[in-house]
Scaffold this active site. Structure first.
Site, PDB file in Angstrom:
ATOM      1  N   ASP A  10       0.433  29.796  44.202  1.00  0.00           N
ATOM      2  CA  ASP A  10       1.188  28.927  43.470  1.00  0.00           C
ATOM      3  C   ASP A  10       1.601  29.982  42.358  1.00  0.00           C
ATOM      4  OD1 ASP A  10       1.115  25.793  41.760  1.00  0.00           O
ATOM      5  OD2 ASP A  10       1.833  27.776  40.986  1.00  0.00           O
ATOM      6  N   ASP A 110       7.859  27.661  43.659  1.00  0.00           N
ATOM      7  CA  ASP A 110       6.789  28.440  43.685  1.00  0.00           C
ATOM      8  C   ASP A 110       5.671  28.096  44.225  1.00  0.00           C
ATOM      9  OD1 ASP A 110       5.638  26.347  42.060  1.00  0.00           O
ATOM     10  OD2 ASP A 110       4.918  27.888  40.528  1.00  0.00           O
ATOM     11  N   GLU A 111       5.464  27.544  45.453  1.00  0.00           N
ATOM     12  CA  GLU A 111       4.331  26.975  45.991  1.00  0.00           C
ATOM     13  C   GLU A 111       4.309  27.028  47.459  1.00  0.00           C
ATOM     14  OE1 GLU A 111       2.165  23.175  44.881  1.00  0.00           O
ATOM     15  OE2 GLU A 111       2.763  23.936  43.120  1.00  0.00           O
TER      16      GLU A 111
HETATM   17  P1  DGT Z   1       1.530  27.773  36.350  1.00  0.00           P
HETATM   18  O1  DGT Z   1       1.606  27.407  37.783  1.00  0.00           O
HETATM   19  O2  DGT Z   1       0.628  26.644  35.433  1.00  0.00           O
HETATM   20  O3  DGT Z   1       0.956  28.782  35.970  1.00  0.00           O
HETATM   21  O4  DGT Z   1       2.884  27.447  35.608  1.00  0.00           O
HETATM   22  P2  DGT Z   1       4.462  27.110  36.088  1.00  0.00           P
HETATM   23  O5  DGT Z   1       5.280  27.517  35.127  1.00  0.00           O
HETATM   24  O6  DGT Z   1       4.367  27.899  37.262  1.00  0.00           O
HETATM   25  O7  DGT Z   1       4.039  25.630  36.514  1.00  0.00           O
HETATM   26  P3  DGT Z   1       4.319  24.882  37.766  1.00  0.00           P
HETATM   27  O8  DGT Z   1       3.419  25.391  39.102  1.00  0.00           O
HETATM   28  O9  DGT Z   1       3.822  23.650  37.475  1.00  0.00           O
HETATM   29  O10 DGT Z   1       5.983  24.662  38.130  1.00  0.00           O
HETATM   30  C1  DGT Z   1       6.452  25.704  38.689  1.00  0.00           C
HETATM   31  C2  DGT Z   1       8.145  25.703  37.922  1.00  0.00           C
HETATM   32  O11 DGT Z   1       8.705  24.558  37.732  1.00  0.00           O
HETATM   33  C3  DGT Z   1       7.913  26.250  36.497  1.00  0.00           C
HETATM   34  O12 DGT Z   1       7.925  27.637  36.444  1.00  0.00           O
HETATM   35  C4  DGT Z   1       9.194  25.505  35.933  1.00  0.00           C
HETATM   36  C5  DGT Z   1       9.244  24.350  36.711  1.00  0.00           C
HETATM   37  N1  DGT Z   1       8.496  23.229  36.119  1.00  0.00           N
HETATM   38  C6  DGT Z   1       7.469  22.779  35.671  1.00  0.00           C
HETATM   39  N2  DGT Z   1       7.377  21.642  35.095  1.00  0.00           N
HETATM   40  C7  DGT Z   1       8.497  21.237  34.597  1.00  0.00           C
HETATM   41  C8  DGT Z   1       9.059  20.246  33.901  1.00  0.00           C
HETATM   42  O13 DGT Z   1       8.285  19.356  33.311  1.00  0.00           O
HETATM   43  N3  DGT Z   1      10.379  20.323  33.409  1.00  0.00           N
HETATM   44  C9  DGT Z   1      11.130  21.118  34.080  1.00  0.00           C
HETATM   45  N4  DGT Z   1      12.513  21.041  33.857  1.00  0.00           N
HETATM   46  N5  DGT Z   1      10.747  22.082  34.842  1.00  0.00           N
HETATM   47  C10 DGT Z   1       9.628  22.245  35.186  1.00  0.00           C
HETATM   48 CA    CA Z   2       3.166  27.792  39.226  1.00  0.00          CA
HETATM   49 CA    CA Z   3       3.528  24.939  41.260  1.00  0.00          CA
END
Ligand code: DGT
Ligand code: CA
Ligand code: CA
Length: 367
Positions: A10, A110-111
């Protein structure tokens, strides 16, 4: 099925990390990537943020104005989501993963799950080195960091991955899996939402360990056979789902918000022309033909509608999308009275023709 070794990778704070990669000078600043609704400069929501911004309690899904307020006085930088760029980076990483796994199942941008049983000969010791090697390879080739969870199945790999981010590597061996899950809240399991969690709490189930010990027959009575058995197995770290490659997408679509509510056809088509350009880019990159063109609209009262046309012949041109989108909107506006707030364009019913030449050469190769 015995001693499978499955990884979940991830990518860390993915969209924000992509922005850091594009401009390393902003790395130490709070970074927020937002989806702007297009109405005003301020309206919209946080898609993600880097860990610097997260220290200020910025979270995914939060309204942008709130994120701005939390970051007041800092040198925070804000970006519009740039899906095309993030997809490109994601594709490059997935391509690298393919070389490391017997099968790869991409679950989102991203996964991805990797089945590496053969590569590490069923050894969790080797799996640790192997995971480090994959991380280092992607870091060198693409410049992106990510977190890996390793387990005997997808369920355990996923929860292992979530347990330590960013740049984490968590390994849970089969004999440890039940103990690893036991203290966690039940909502960490896929399929346990708010409602189910409340129901389980009434039954005295708070942790995955409580669920694992709960009488399976009773779970079946409450949740039905399929889900009851799933909960029982999942809580006991049992999951036999294979890591399977995903087929082609079933449809390609884009949605956008109009600058103002309207029933004006030309105004709407200005927006759908942008959306069509994006849809067409993806369709042509993937060399797809489509048989169905659809429009989607959200009205001022937030009700939504779709209308579609199925073509007689598969088409692959941008004009085929544009012409049919126009026709569909003309027809729709004639039969409705509400103003439109958001619009979307979608194509589906894909087929992919191999170019003639390629068919010929592969024919020659095989004789
Ligand atoms: P992490 O995995 O906790 O380091 O952080 P992220 O940002 O990679 O989070 P993840 O894996 O839950 O989500 C992957 C991508 O999906 C993130 O970069 C942006 C998008 N995303 C996640 N949550 C939301 C949301 O609530 N709203 C929107 N519009 N996009 C989201
Ligand atoms: Ca992520
Ligand atoms: Ca993810």
């Amino acid at each position: 099925m015995q001693n499978r070794i499955v990884m979940l990778a991830d990518f860390d704070y993915f969209y924000a990390q992509c922005e850091e990669l594009r401009d390393p000078a902003i790395k130490d600043k709070p970074i927020v990537v937002g989806v702007y609704s297009g109405r005003t400069e301020e309206s919209g929501a946080v898609s993600t943020s880097n860990y610097v911004a997260r220290k200020y309690a910025v979270k995914s899904g939060m309204p942008l104005f709130l994120a701005k307020r939390k970051l007041e006085g800092t040198d925070a930088v804000f970006f519009h989501v740039d899906h095309e760029y993030y997809d490109q980076i994601s594709d490059r990483i997935m391509q690298i993963f393919r070389g490391y796994a017997t099968s790869l199942e991409q679950v989102s941008v991203d996964e991805a799950y990797l089945d590496v049983t053969e590569q590490v000969e069923g050894s969790f010791e080797k799996a640790r080195e192997y995971a480090q090697k994959i991380k280092a390879d992607v870091k060198t080739q693409v410049g992106i960091s990510f977190t890996i969870g390793v387990g005997p199945n997808k369920l355990v790999a996923k929860i292992a991955c979530d347990s330590q981010k960013p740049d984490g590597l968590t390994i849970v061996r089969p004999e440890e899996a039940r103990f690893f899950l036991a203290p966690l809240d039940v909502d960490r399991l896929l399929g346990v939402g708010k409602k189910t969690m409340v129901r389980m709490e009434q039954m005295g189930i708070k942790t995955i360990g409580d669920l694992a010990k709960y009488d399976c027959q009773r779970l079946i009575e409450v949740f039905g056979k399929v889900i009851g058995i799933y909960f029982h197995n999942a809580a006991n770290a049992v999951d036999n789902e294979a890591v399977v490659e995903q087929g082609e997408a079933e449809s390609i679509s884009r949605i956008g918000t109009l600058k103002q509510d309207t029933r004006d056809l030309e105004f709407i088509l200005q927006k759908t022309t942008e959306l069509t350009a994006d849809v067409y880019r993806e369709v042509s990159e993937k060399n797809l033909s489509f048989k169905t063109v659809a429009i989607y609209m959200v009205m001022v009262d937030l009700s939504s509608k779709t209308r579609s046309i199925t073509l007689e012949q598969p088409a692959k041109s941008k004009a085929a999308i544009e012409t049919n989108v126009r026709l569909l909107f003309e027809k729709y506006l004639a039969e409705s009275t509400l103003e439109i707030r958001r619009v979307g364009v979608k194509v589906s019913g894909f087929s992919r023709e191999e170019p003639k030449q390629k068919q010929l050469s592969s024919f020659f190769q095989s004789i």
